[in-house]
Design an enzyme around this catalytic site. Structure first.
Site, PDB file in Angstrom:
ATOM      1  N   SER A  17      -3.309   2.159  -6.343  1.00 27.52           N
ATOM      2  CA  SER A  17      -3.654   3.301  -7.192  1.00 27.52           C
ATOM      3  C   SER A  17      -2.463   4.212  -7.513  1.00 27.52           C
ATOM      4  O   SER A  17      -2.326   4.641  -8.669  1.00 27.52           O
ATOM      5  CB  SER A  17      -4.780   4.113  -6.559  1.00 27.52           C
ATOM      6  N   LYS A  66     -16.516   6.050   0.581  1.00 24.33           N
ATOM      7  CA  LYS A  66     -17.209   6.268  -0.699  1.00 24.33           C
ATOM      8  C   LYS A  66     -18.602   6.880  -0.520  1.00 24.33           C
ATOM      9  O   LYS A  66     -19.053   7.643  -1.369  1.00 24.33           O
ATOM     10  CB  LYS A  66     -17.308   4.955  -1.492  1.00 24.33           C
ATOM     11  N   TYR A 216      -9.501  -9.278  -6.132  1.00 24.27           N
ATOM     12  CA  TYR A 216      -8.273  -9.653  -6.827  1.00 24.27           C
ATOM     13  C   TYR A 216      -7.212  -9.976  -5.789  1.00 24.27           C
ATOM     14  O   TYR A 216      -7.387  -9.706  -4.604  1.00 24.27           O
ATOM     15  CB  TYR A 216      -7.796  -8.515  -7.747  1.00 24.27           C
TER      16      TYR A 216
END
Ligand code: ATR
Length: 270
Positions: A17, A66, A216
């Protein structure tokens, strides 16, 4: 003055990020900083409070915080409520807005980058954990024909379907033997982390199918399974990673970064 942002997780060292947001900032001319912050497992809310006090404008949230982030937010978007998880916080003087951009990231990657139109498509969502909850509502909002949920533990697939079916009648569960075929199959399980394959009959793959793995970094057994069984397109989740970040950037800055060059830059690093 430079506006400060961060990603909070544990672990966090591997996060892409900071690099993604630095590329967005350079490209759009936005004056921001973005750093990675390791929060102690029992210290998430304290970490967020410290950031707010020192003037940060928002942050990205990753594993395992989260759900806690969704509880900390004072306002939750509809997609964050449906996801039961937040990956983006935006701070202002009174409120903490909690949003979840994962599903929007998946939809954008599929439609804009892979050129696959979701409207009227039959979609099989494999998995019923946090990753699946994060993308189910945005897939339905993309006007698909049917969302069918498959999971190793069937009760969890039923629970996810039940959470959606009040508003969307076109949601159901895949229970073998089930001879239906699908135009899009999304792997939202964590099976790839252990180099495992979720059990699926190859007959689920319709001609022209897109097989999408939200993981990924490497070719997963699911991606190999799809290739070997004739999938027209097979994709990993790198584009989704960049697109969910772009959506967060848009929430914070009101500017939508261009993503293709960022995805290409990340692909080159591997
Ligand atoms: P996350 O929040 O990352 O989605 P999770 O809530 O633990 O993590 O959910 C992981 C999902 O991957 C679940 O749907 C899980 O299936 P179960 O509900 O049956 O546990 C699925 N999963 C993990 N490993 C799997 C495997 N080897 N084969 C099939 N499904 C698997």
């Amino acid at each position: 003055m430079t506006d400060k942002y961060a990603v909070i997780g544990n672990p966090i060292a591997h996060s892409k990020s900071p690099q993604i947001h630095a590329l967005f900032a350079r490209q759009t001319g936005q004056d921001i900083s973005y750093e990675a912050i390791l929060a102690p497992l029992d210290g998430f809310s304290h970490t967020v409070e410290q950031l707010r006090k020192s003037g940060f404008k928002g942050c990205s949230i990753t594993v395992p915080f989260k759900f806690e982030a969704s509880q900390l937010a004072t306002i939750l978007t509809e997609r964050a409520q449906s996801a039961r998880a937040v990956n983006t916080l935006k701070f202002d003087s009174d409120n903490i807005l909690g949003d979840n951009t994962d599903g929007a990231g998946l939809v954008r990657d599929i439609e804009n980058n892979l050129g696959f139109h979701l409207r009227n498509k039959r979609v099989l969502l494999v998995g019923a954990g946090g990753a699946a909850y994060g993308v189910a509502l945005p897939l339905l909002q993309a006007d698909i024909n049917q969302l069918t949920i498959s999971n190793r533990t069937i009760e969890k697939a039923v629970n996810l379907a039940v959470s959606l079916v009040k508003k969307y009648k076109n949601v159901d569960v895949f229970e073998s033997p089930d001879s239906r075929i699908f135009d899009l199959v999304v792997n939202a399980t964590s099976s790839g982390l252990r180099d495992e394959l979720p059990i699926l009959p190859p007959t689920v793959l319709a001609p022209g199918v897109l097989a999408y793995d939200m993981m990924y970094g490497r070719e997963t057994p699911f991606m190999r399974f799809a290739r070997q069984n004739g999938a027209a397109t097979v994709s990993d989740g790198l584009g989704m990673l960049v697109e969910q970040a772009a959506e967060s950037f848009f929430i914070w800055r009101g500017v939508r970064p261009e993503t293709a060059t960022v995805i290409a830059a990340l692909r080159k690093q591997r």
